[in-house]
Design a protein around this motif. Structure first.
Motif, PDB file in Angstrom:
ATOM      1  N   TYR A 196      -1.521  -0.998  -4.130  1.00  0.00           N
ATOM      2  CA  TYR A 196      -2.590  -0.010  -4.029  1.00  0.00           C
ATOM      3  C   TYR A 196      -1.927   1.347  -3.835  1.00  0.00           C
ATOM      4  O   TYR A 196      -1.042   1.486  -3.003  1.00  0.00           O
ATOM      5  CB  TYR A 196      -3.504  -0.340  -2.845  1.00  0.00           C
ATOM      6  N   ASP A 197      -2.320   2.335  -4.622  1.00  0.00           N
ATOM      7  CA  ASP A 197      -1.709   3.665  -4.598  1.00  0.00           C
ATOM      8  C   ASP A 197      -0.223   3.617  -4.957  1.00  0.00           C
ATOM      9  O   ASP A 197       0.598   4.293  -4.333  1.00  0.00           O
ATOM     10  CB  ASP A 197      -1.895   4.346  -3.236  1.00  0.00           C
ATOM     11  N   LEU A 198       0.136   2.849  -5.974  1.00  0.00           N
ATOM     12  CA  LEU A 198       1.514   2.794  -6.474  1.00  0.00           C
ATOM     13  C   LEU A 198       1.849   4.112  -7.167  1.00  0.00           C
ATOM     14  O   LEU A 198       1.046   4.634  -7.951  1.00  0.00           O
ATOM     15  CB  LEU A 198       1.663   1.631  -7.453  1.00  0.00           C
ATOM     16  N   ARG A 252       0.839  -1.178   0.000  1.00  0.00           N
ATOM     17  CA  ARG A 252       0.000   0.000   0.000  1.00  0.00           C
ATOM     18  C   ARG A 252       0.884   1.241   0.000  1.00  0.00           C
ATOM     19  O   ARG A 252       1.837   1.341   0.756  1.00  0.00           O
ATOM     20  CB  ARG A 252      -0.908  -0.045   1.220  1.00  0.00           C
ATOM     21  N   SER A 253       0.556   2.201  -0.878  1.00  0.00           N
ATOM     22  CA  SER A 253       1.240   3.492  -0.946  1.00  0.00           C
ATOM     23  C   SER A 253       2.749   3.361  -1.120  1.00  0.00           C
ATOM     24  O   SER A 253       3.528   3.960  -0.382  1.00  0.00           O
ATOM     25  CB  SER A 253       0.918   4.323   0.306  1.00  0.00           C
ATOM     26  N   PHE A 254       3.166   2.611  -2.122  1.00  0.00           N
ATOM     27  CA  PHE A 254       4.592   2.449  -2.435  1.00  0.00           C
ATOM     28  C   PHE A 254       4.985   3.465  -3.495  1.00  0.00           C
ATOM     29  O   PHE A 254       4.253   3.690  -4.453  1.00  0.00           O
ATOM     30  CB  PHE A 254       4.859   1.025  -2.940  1.00  0.00           C
ATOM     31  N   GLU A 255       6.179   4.088  -3.345  1.00  0.00           N
ATOM     32  CA  GLU A 255       6.660   5.047  -4.333  1.00  0.00           C
ATOM     33  C   GLU A 255       8.095   4.733  -4.743  1.00  0.00           C
ATOM     34  O   GLU A 255       8.947   4.459  -3.907  1.00  0.00           O
ATOM     35  CB  GLU A 255       6.619   6.468  -3.780  1.00  0.00           C
ATOM     36  N   LEU A 256       8.331   4.785  -6.066  1.00  0.00           N
ATOM     37  CA  LEU A 256       9.664   4.622  -6.637  1.00  0.00           C
ATOM     38  C   LEU A 256       9.931   5.871  -7.463  1.00  0.00           C
ATOM     39  O   LEU A 256       9.131   6.220  -8.334  1.00  0.00           O
ATOM     40  CB  LEU A 256       9.702   3.367  -7.521  1.00  0.00           C
ATOM     41  N   SER A 257      11.073   6.560  -7.195  1.00  0.00           N
ATOM     42  CA  SER A 257      11.301   7.799  -7.936  1.00  0.00           C
ATOM     43  C   SER A 257      12.785   8.099  -8.093  1.00  0.00           C
ATOM     44  O   SER A 257      13.632   7.608  -7.345  1.00  0.00           O
ATOM     45  CB  SER A 257      10.621   8.972  -7.228  1.00  0.00           C
ATOM     46  N   ILE A 316       3.074  -4.031 -14.556  1.00  0.00           N
ATOM     47  CA  ILE A 316       2.175  -3.656 -13.464  1.00  0.00           C
ATOM     48  C   ILE A 316       0.981  -4.592 -13.548  1.00  0.00           C
ATOM     49  O   ILE A 316       0.217  -4.559 -14.509  1.00  0.00           O
ATOM     50  CB  ILE A 316       1.772  -2.173 -13.578  1.00  0.00           C
ATOM     51  N   ARG A 317       0.855  -5.455 -12.528  1.00  0.00           N
ATOM     52  CA  ARG A 317      -0.168  -6.505 -12.537  1.00  0.00           C
ATOM     53  C   ARG A 317      -1.048  -6.391 -11.297  1.00  0.00           C
ATOM     54  O   ARG A 317      -0.576  -6.368 -10.177  1.00  0.00           O
ATOM     55  CB  ARG A 317       0.490  -7.887 -12.563  1.00  0.00           C
ATOM     56  N   ASN A 318      -2.353  -6.318 -11.540  1.00  0.00           N
ATOM     57  CA  ASN A 318      -3.339  -6.286 -10.456  1.00  0.00           C
ATOM     58  C   ASN A 318      -3.083  -5.152  -9.478  1.00  0.00           C
ATOM     59  O   ASN A 318      -3.183  -5.318  -8.267  1.00  0.00           O
ATOM     60  CB  ASN A 318      -3.367  -7.627  -9.698  1.00  0.00           C
ATOM     61  N   CYS A 319      -2.736  -3.972  -9.988  1.00  0.00           N
ATOM     62  CA  CYS A 319      -2.518  -2.805  -9.137  1.00  0.00           C
ATOM     63  C   CYS A 319      -3.703  -1.851  -9.289  1.00  0.00           C
ATOM     64  O   CYS A 319      -4.309  -1.761 -10.348  1.00  0.00           O
ATOM     65  CB  CYS A 319      -1.219  -2.102  -9.511  1.00  0.00           C
ATOM     66  N   PHE A 320      -3.988  -1.125  -8.221  1.00  0.00           N
ATOM     67  CA  PHE A 320      -5.161  -0.259  -8.185  1.00  0.00           C
ATOM     68  C   PHE A 320      -4.756   1.164  -7.812  1.00  0.00           C
ATOM     69  O   PHE A 320      -3.921   1.370  -6.943  1.00  0.00           O
ATOM     70  CB  PHE A 320      -6.193  -0.809  -7.187  1.00  0.00           C
ATOM     71  N   ASN A 321      -5.366   2.142  -8.502  1.00  0.00           N
ATOM     72  CA  ASN A 321      -5.117   3.559  -8.255  1.00  0.00           C
ATOM     73  C   ASN A 321      -3.635   3.902  -8.404  1.00  0.00           C
ATOM     74  O   ASN A 321      -3.005   4.445  -7.497  1.00  0.00           O
ATOM     75  CB  ASN A 321      -5.632   3.969  -6.873  1.00  0.00           C
ATOM     76  N   THR A 322      -3.093   3.584  -9.570  1.00  0.00           N
ATOM     77  CA  THR A 322      -1.671   3.797  -9.861  1.00  0.00           C
ATOM     78  C   THR A 322      -1.481   5.102 -10.616  1.00  0.00           C
ATOM     79  O   THR A 322      -2.217   5.407 -11.549  1.00  0.00           O
ATOM     80  CB  THR A 322      -1.121   2.624 -10.692  1.00  0.00           C
TER      81      THR A 322
END
Length: 187
Positions: A32-34, A1-6, A51-57
């Protein structure tokens, strides 16, 4: 949940690869919230970013440079690969160079984590350079995808086909201010 890569470059320096368990060099699954921002995928194998089965990306400012196929593979060199039940996906700004498909969508039936259909996909400002099959390819599994201000520039015959297309859409798709220039076969 809420993972960020930048703010980084991912580079695959393996000399050759004969198999990948998940079919993607970098795979985000059941997020969720990628959030992915300002990331370049270079010299990756098969699918640069899955990106597989991710929501609100939400992804922005992505780059895909010269992905490679598996050793003895069938020409699969994807940039961004959206899979299965990925839902509410928004991309704001990306480019890809020398991919089979800069962006593609798909599902694979039969697997526990592979079932489902991509839904509510929005692609803004994605530029595909020199794709050898189609810059953008949506498979029949996608429900509701829109391309806004996207373009396919040039194309060349690769080892899979003898023609290159800008957009190859096989599911309900909306286009706003998109363009194709210099592809051998414009679609």
């Amino acid at each position: 949940r809420s993972f960020e890569l930048s703010d980084l470059t991912l580079y695959d320096n393996r000399a050759s690869v004969s198999s990948l368990d998940e079919g993607c060099d970098t795979l985000f699954e059941f997020c969720y919230d990628l959030r992915i921002n300002n990331v370049k995928f270079e010299n990756m194998v098969y699918a640069s970013c899955g990106i597989r089965n991710c929501f609100n990306t939400l992804v922005s400012r992505l780059g895909f440079e010269s992905p490679r196929e598996l050793s003895g593979g069938g020409g699969i060199r994807y940039g961004l690969y959206l899979l299965a039940a990925t839902t509410n996906f928004v991309l704001n700004g990306a480019w890809a160079q020398r991919c089979r498909h800069s962006l593609t969508t798909n599902n694979s039936s039969g697997g526990v984590k592979d079932s489902g259909r991509c839904r509510n996909i929005t692609i803004n400002g994605f530029l595909s350079y020199n794709a050898d099959t189609a810059g953008f390819d949506t498979h029949e599994s996608t429900v509701g995808i829109s391309f806004n201000g996207c373009g396919a520039l040039s194309g060349y015959p690769g080892n899979v086909t003898t023609t290159s297309k800008g957009f190859n859409t096989r599911s309900p798709t909306t286009f706003n201010s998109c363009w194709v220039e210099g592809a051998y076969t414009q679609a």
